[in-house]
Write a protein that holds these residues in place. Sequence first.
Motif, PDB file in Angstrom:
ATOM      1  N   SER A 188      11.429  -0.039   2.756  1.00  0.00           N
ATOM      2  CA  SER A 188      11.910  -0.231   1.275  1.00  0.00           C
ATOM      3  C   SER A 188      12.167  -1.747   0.901  1.00  0.00           C
ATOM      4  O   SER A 188      11.806  -2.518   1.984  1.00  0.00           O
ATOM      5  N   HIS A 189      12.503  -1.931  -0.352  1.00  0.00           N
ATOM      6  CA  HIS A 189      12.365  -3.416  -0.523  1.00  0.00           C
ATOM      7  C   HIS A 189      13.691  -4.122   0.243  1.00  0.00           C
ATOM      8  O   HIS A 189      13.390  -5.457   0.457  1.00  0.00           O
ATOM      9  N   ARG A 217      10.185  -7.305   8.150  1.00  0.00           N
ATOM     10  CA  ARG A 217       9.060  -7.360   8.675  1.00  0.00           C
ATOM     11  C   ARG A 217       8.197  -6.197   8.612  1.00  0.00           C
ATOM     12  O   ARG A 217       6.779  -6.289   8.106  1.00  0.00           O
ATOM     13  N   PRO A 218       8.783  -4.817   8.552  1.00  0.00           N
ATOM     14  CA  PRO A 218       7.899  -3.853   8.484  1.00  0.00           C
ATOM     15  C   PRO A 218       7.434  -3.607   6.996  1.00  0.00           C
ATOM     16  O   PRO A 218       6.158  -3.210   6.951  1.00  0.00           O
ATOM     17  N   ALA A 219       8.240  -3.835   6.048  1.00  0.00           N
ATOM     18  CA  ALA A 219       7.817  -3.636   4.721  1.00  0.00           C
ATOM     19  C   ALA A 219       6.705  -4.665   4.460  1.00  0.00           C
ATOM     20  O   ALA A 219       5.880  -4.416   3.798  1.00  0.00           O
ATOM     21  N   ALA A 253       1.624   4.399   1.114  1.00  0.00           N
ATOM     22  CA  ALA A 253       1.852   4.838   0.014  1.00  0.00           C
ATOM     23  C   ALA A 253       3.178   4.570  -0.538  1.00  0.00           C
ATOM     24  O   ALA A 253       3.383   4.089  -1.742  1.00  0.00           O
ATOM     25  N   ALA A 254       4.182   4.413   0.282  1.00  0.00           N
ATOM     26  CA  ALA A 254       5.719   3.840  -0.069  1.00  0.00           C
ATOM     27  C   ALA A 254       5.299   2.441  -0.565  1.00  0.00           C
ATOM     28  O   ALA A 254       5.900   1.918  -1.623  1.00  0.00           O
ATOM     29  N   ALA A 255       4.864   1.517   0.018  1.00  0.00           N
ATOM     30  CA  ALA A 255       4.425   0.198  -0.256  1.00  0.00           C
ATOM     31  C   ALA A 255       3.752   0.060  -1.534  1.00  0.00           C
ATOM     32  O   ALA A 255       3.969  -0.927  -2.563  1.00  0.00           O
ATOM     33  N   LEU A 267       1.784  19.223  -6.773  1.00  0.00           N
ATOM     34  CA  LEU A 267       1.939  17.998  -6.884  1.00  0.00           C
ATOM     35  C   LEU A 267       3.252  17.722  -7.099  1.00  0.00           C
ATOM     36  O   LEU A 267       4.099  18.105  -8.198  1.00  0.00           O
ATOM     37  N   TYR A 268       4.222  17.174  -6.171  1.00  0.00           N
ATOM     38  CA  TYR A 268       5.763  17.146  -6.018  1.00  0.00           C
ATOM     39  C   TYR A 268       6.097  15.737  -5.927  1.00  0.00           C
ATOM     40  O   TYR A 268       5.686  15.002  -5.143  1.00  0.00           O
ATOM     41  N   PRO A 269       7.170  15.647  -7.005  1.00  0.00           N
ATOM     42  CA  PRO A 269       7.712  14.152  -6.966  1.00  0.00           C
ATOM     43  C   PRO A 269       8.636  14.431  -5.571  1.00  0.00           C
ATOM     44  O   PRO A 269       9.030  15.283  -4.967  1.00  0.00           O
ATOM     45  N   THR A 270       8.898  13.046  -5.099  1.00  0.00           N
ATOM     46  CA  THR A 270       9.875  12.912  -3.759  1.00  0.00           C
ATOM     47  C   THR A 270      10.913  11.771  -4.281  1.00  0.00           C
ATOM     48  O   THR A 270      11.053  11.362  -5.353  1.00  0.00           O
ATOM     49  N   GLY A 271      11.853  11.652  -3.126  1.00  0.00           N
ATOM     50  CA  GLY A 271      13.089  10.735  -3.359  1.00  0.00           C
ATOM     51  C   GLY A 271      12.408   9.342  -3.108  1.00  0.00           C
ATOM     52  O   GLY A 271      13.506   8.395  -3.414  1.00  0.00           O
ATOM     53  N   VAL A 272      11.353   8.969  -3.255  1.00  0.00           N
ATOM     54  CA  VAL A 272      10.698   7.628  -3.067  1.00  0.00           C
ATOM     55  C   VAL A 272      10.103   7.551  -4.828  1.00  0.00           C
ATOM     56  O   VAL A 272       9.388   7.981  -4.974  1.00  0.00           O
ATOM     57  N   ALA A 273      10.915   6.321  -5.450  1.00  0.00           N
ATOM     58  CA  ALA A 273      10.343   6.302  -6.455  1.00  0.00           C
ATOM     59  C   ALA A 273       8.736   6.061  -6.802  1.00  0.00           C
ATOM     60  O   ALA A 273       7.981   5.483  -5.917  1.00  0.00           O
ATOM     61  N   ARG A 274       8.099   6.807  -7.635  1.00  0.00           N
ATOM     62  CA  ARG A 274       6.561   6.538  -7.889  1.00  0.00           C
ATOM     63  C   ARG A 274       5.731   7.117  -6.786  1.00  0.00           C
ATOM     64  O   ARG A 274       4.683   6.726  -6.889  1.00  0.00           O
ATOM     65  N   LEU A 275       6.362   7.831  -5.803  1.00  0.00           N
ATOM     66  CA  LEU A 275       5.404   8.426  -5.019  1.00  0.00           C
ATOM     67  C   LEU A 275       5.464  10.130  -4.915  1.00  0.00           C
ATOM     68  O   LEU A 275       6.417  10.572  -5.020  1.00  0.00           O
TER      69      LEU A 275
END
Length: 232
Positions: free
Chosen positions: A29-30, A36-38, A78-80, A129-137
């Motif tokens: 996450s931001h 470092r991982p992000a 995908a999250a990035a 196609l399902y929305p998730t708890g991660v915005a725009r993913l």
Amino acid sequence: MSESQPLSTELVAPIQFSGRQLAERRIVSHDMADSRPADAFRDLRTQLLARQEGRPAVSLVSAVQRHSGGSFVALNLAAAIAFDESRRAVLVDCNLRAPVLHERLAVKAERGGLVDYLEGQVERLEDILYPTGVARLMLIPAGQRREASGELLDSDRMRMLLDSLRGSDGRCSVVLDGPAVSSSPDARILSQLADFSVLVAGYGRETTAALKEAAAVFDPRRLCGVVFNRVP
């Protein structure tokens, strides 16, 4: 479906994961305390997007062997991509023998998943196609487990699915979470359908010979490189 049709990837997201929930699910996450991982996944995202040159593309992520972190890398790539408010990402769980992404993203695939679509039990791509708890993913979960997965992935219906996702929106990137190269021929099949491939290796786990053997499965023109997971 006789031909691929573009689809909308504008879906209403559920309540977004909190920072704690993202950390529990090992999703970057931001505002992570340790950036470092992000930053590592931002760099991987930037390299892939540069290769796309503004064109819609499908990227495959596959590990050398099971438990090397292929799904972890696919999810966080995908999250990035979804960090950018002008972009969206669709993550497709193609590990039909041992899917995990629906659990990691807390998605209840009530309308079915990839297997159901490929077998013709679900007609419309939008329904899996399902929305998730991660915005725009967004996630296309695997659906029902299948041991005999090669015929499904190497099918006209799978090709139409990917063509529809490519044509959905120039701002949308597609990431396939594929099975490990060593566990089945599915990674090779998927690499022929994807525009780019990323190979994941467990740091200190794979030998040089195993890496070379796994890399040989992919078209060298489409192989973007190797990601080492769990680097100290």
